[in-house]
Enzyme design. Structure first.
Site, short mmCIF file in Angstrom:
data_model
loop_
_atom_site.label_atom_id
_atom_site.label_comp_id
_atom_site.label_asym_id
_atom_site.label_seq_id
_atom_site.Cartn_x
_atom_site.Cartn_y
_atom_site.Cartn_z
N ASP A 141 0.85 -1.19 0.00
CA ASP A 141 0.00 0.00 0.00
C ASP A 141 0.88 1.23 0.00
O ASP A 141 1.98 1.21 0.55
CB ASP A 141 -0.90 -0.02 1.26
CG ASP A 141 -2.13 0.88 1.13
OD1 ASP A 141 -1.96 2.08 0.85
OD2 ASP A 141 -3.24 0.37 1.30
N ASN A 157 -6.53 -5.47 -4.91
CA ASN A 157 -7.66 -4.76 -4.31
C ASN A 157 -7.53 -3.24 -4.37
O ASN A 157 -8.54 -2.54 -4.36
CB ASN A 157 -7.79 -5.23 -2.85
CG ASN A 157 -8.59 -4.28 -2.01
OD1 ASN A 157 -9.84 -4.30 -2.04
ND2 ASN A 157 -7.91 -3.41 -1.26
N TYR A 185 -14.24 5.62 -13.95
CA TYR A 185 -14.15 4.53 -12.96
C TYR A 185 -14.72 3.24 -13.55
O TYR A 185 -14.12 2.16 -13.41
CB TYR A 185 -14.92 4.94 -11.69
CG TYR A 185 -14.87 3.90 -10.59
CD1 TYR A 185 -13.68 3.63 -9.92
CD2 TYR A 185 -16.01 3.19 -10.23
CE1 TYR A 185 -13.63 2.68 -8.91
CE2 TYR A 185 -15.97 2.24 -9.23
CZ TYR A 185 -14.78 1.98 -8.57
OH TYR A 185 -14.73 1.03 -7.58
N LYS A 211 -12.88 -0.42 -14.08
CA LYS A 211 -13.32 -1.67 -13.46
C LYS A 211 -13.82 -2.67 -14.52
O LYS A 211 -13.72 -3.89 -14.33
CB LYS A 211 -14.39 -1.39 -12.40
CG LYS A 211 -13.84 -0.64 -11.19
CD LYS A 211 -12.76 -1.45 -10.49
CE LYS A 211 -12.22 -0.77 -9.25
NZ LYS A 211 -11.22 -1.62 -8.55
N ALA A 238 -19.65 -0.04 -0.59
CA ALA A 238 -19.19 -0.65 0.66
C ALA A 238 -18.83 0.42 1.69
O ALA A 238 -18.37 1.51 1.34
CB ALA A 238 -17.98 -1.54 0.38
N THR A 254 -16.61 1.82 3.64
CA THR A 254 -15.16 1.92 3.85
C THR A 254 -14.79 3.40 3.95
O THR A 254 -15.62 4.28 3.68
CB THR A 254 -14.39 1.31 2.66
OG1 THR A 254 -14.57 2.16 1.52
CG2 THR A 254 -14.87 -0.10 2.34
#
Ligand code: NAD
Length: 253
Positions: free
Chosen positions: A42, A85, A150, A154, A183, A185
Site C-alpha cells: 500500500d 484490491n 471509474y 473496473k 461498501a 469503507t
C-alpha cells in the site's frame, strides 16, 4: 487432524494490495484468521492489521512493485495468493476528466493489476494453491451515472480477470474477481464528507441497494477468501457480486 490443519490457508502466503485500509485490511484479517501469512502492499500501509508485513509501495511504479513483491515473497516464504484490491475513484460524465486523470486512474486501477500479477507470477507458478482475486465493482456490471472513467477501469479489471483465467487454467492458477456494491469503507466516508447533506446521501446510497444498506468490508473479505481458497480449486473465471442484490435482483415484479 490437529486444529492448525483445519485452517484452510495454513502454510499459504498472500499479498493484498491496498491492504492498509477498507476492504483490503478486512481481507487481511480474514486471511490471517484462516491461517495465511500476509503482506499489505500500500502507498500507506500503516493501517494494515497487526501481523501483516507492511510494504510501502506506489503501485504505479513498476520497479517499486517488482521490488515490493519480491520482498514479500522473501519474507513470507513465497506467494500463493494475490489479492488485487487497491483502487481509486473517479467521478463525472465522459468529458469530466482530462487525459492526465484518465491515465492516472487507469494506471492505479488497471495497469497495477498487470504489474503486481506479473511480478508475482514466478512465485504463483511454484505454488500448488495459486490464486489471483481481483476487485471489480458494480460499476463494471451496470451503467451508473457520472462514473465513466471509474467504470472503464473496473470493466477492464473484469475483462482481464476472464482473460487471465483462460491463460492459466491449464497451469492451475485460478483467477476470479469480486464485484462489490457500495461498501462501508473510508472511501465512501470521504465521498459522503463532500456531499451537501452527508446523512441524506448515505440514506440514498443505502436505499439504492436492494438489501437496504451498504455492503460491509468484511463481507467482501469473505468473498476474497472464498475465491482464493484452496478448497475451491474448480472455481476460475468467476465474477462474484457482493452487492446486496443490486446486479441481479429486482424488488418489484
Ligand atoms: P479505500 O480507499 O478505503 O482503500 C484503498 C487502499 O488502496 C488505501 O489503503 C490506499 O492507500 C491504497 N492505494 C490507493 N492508491 C494506491 C497506489 N497508487 N499504490 C498503493 N496503494 C494505493 O478503498 P476501499 O473502499 O477499501 O476499496 C478497495 C477496492 O474495492 C478498490 O479497488 C475499489 O475500487 C473497490 N470497490 C470499492 C467499493 C466501495 O464502495 N468502497 C465498491 C466497489 C468496489
Amino acid at each position: 487432524m490437529n486444529a492448525a490443519s483445519d485452517l484452510e490457508f495454513d502454510g499459504l502466503a498472500a499479498i493484498v494490495t491496498g491492504g492498509g485500509a477498507g476492504i483490503g485490511a478486512a481481507t487481511i484479517r480474514a486471511l490471517q484468521a484462516r491461517g495465511a501469512r500476509t503482506a499489505a502492499l500500500d502507498i500507506d500501509p500503516s493501517g494494515a492489521p497487526e501481523g501483516a508485513l507492511q510494504i510501502q509501495v506506489d503501485l504505479t511504479d513498476s520497479a517499486a512493485v517488482t521490488a515490493a513483491v519480491d520482498r514479500a515473497a522473501e519474507e513470507l516464504g513465497g506467494i500463493d495468493i494475490v489479492i488485487n484490491n487497491a483502487g481509486i475513484g473517479a467521478q463525472g460524465e465522459v468529458d469530466a476528466n482530462d487525459d492526465a486523470e484518465w491515465a492516472r486512474v487507469l494506471d492505479v486501477n488497471v495497469i497495477s493489476v498487470a504489474r503486481v500479477t506479473t511480478a508475482a507470477l514466478p512465485h504463483l507458478r511454484r505454488s500448488e494453491s495459486a490464486a489471483v482475486v481481483n476487485t471489480a465493482s458494480i460499476a463494471s456490471m451496470l451503467g451508473l451515472p457520472e462514473r465513466v472513467l471509474y467504470s472503464a477501469s473496473k470493466g477492464a479489471v473484469q475483462a482481464m480477470t476472464l482473460a487471465m483465467a483462460a491463460d492459466w487454467v491449464a497451469e492451475g492458477i485460478r483467477v476470479n474477481a469480486v464485484v462489490p456494491g457500495t461498501a462501508n469503507t473510508p472511501w465512501i466516508g470521504r465521498l459522503l464528507e463532500k456531499a451537501a447533506d452527508p446523512e441524506a446521501e448515505r440514506a440514498a446510497l443505502n436505499a439504492r441497494q436492494p438489501h437496504g444498506r451498504l455492503v460491509e468490508p468484511e463481507e467482501v473479505a469473505e468473498a476474497h477468501c472464498y475465491l482464493a481458497s484452496p478448497r475451491n480449486r474448480s472455481t476460475t473465471g468467476v465474477l462474484l457480486p457482493i452487492d446486496g442484490g443490486m446486479t441481479n435482483v429486482r424488488t418489484r415484479s
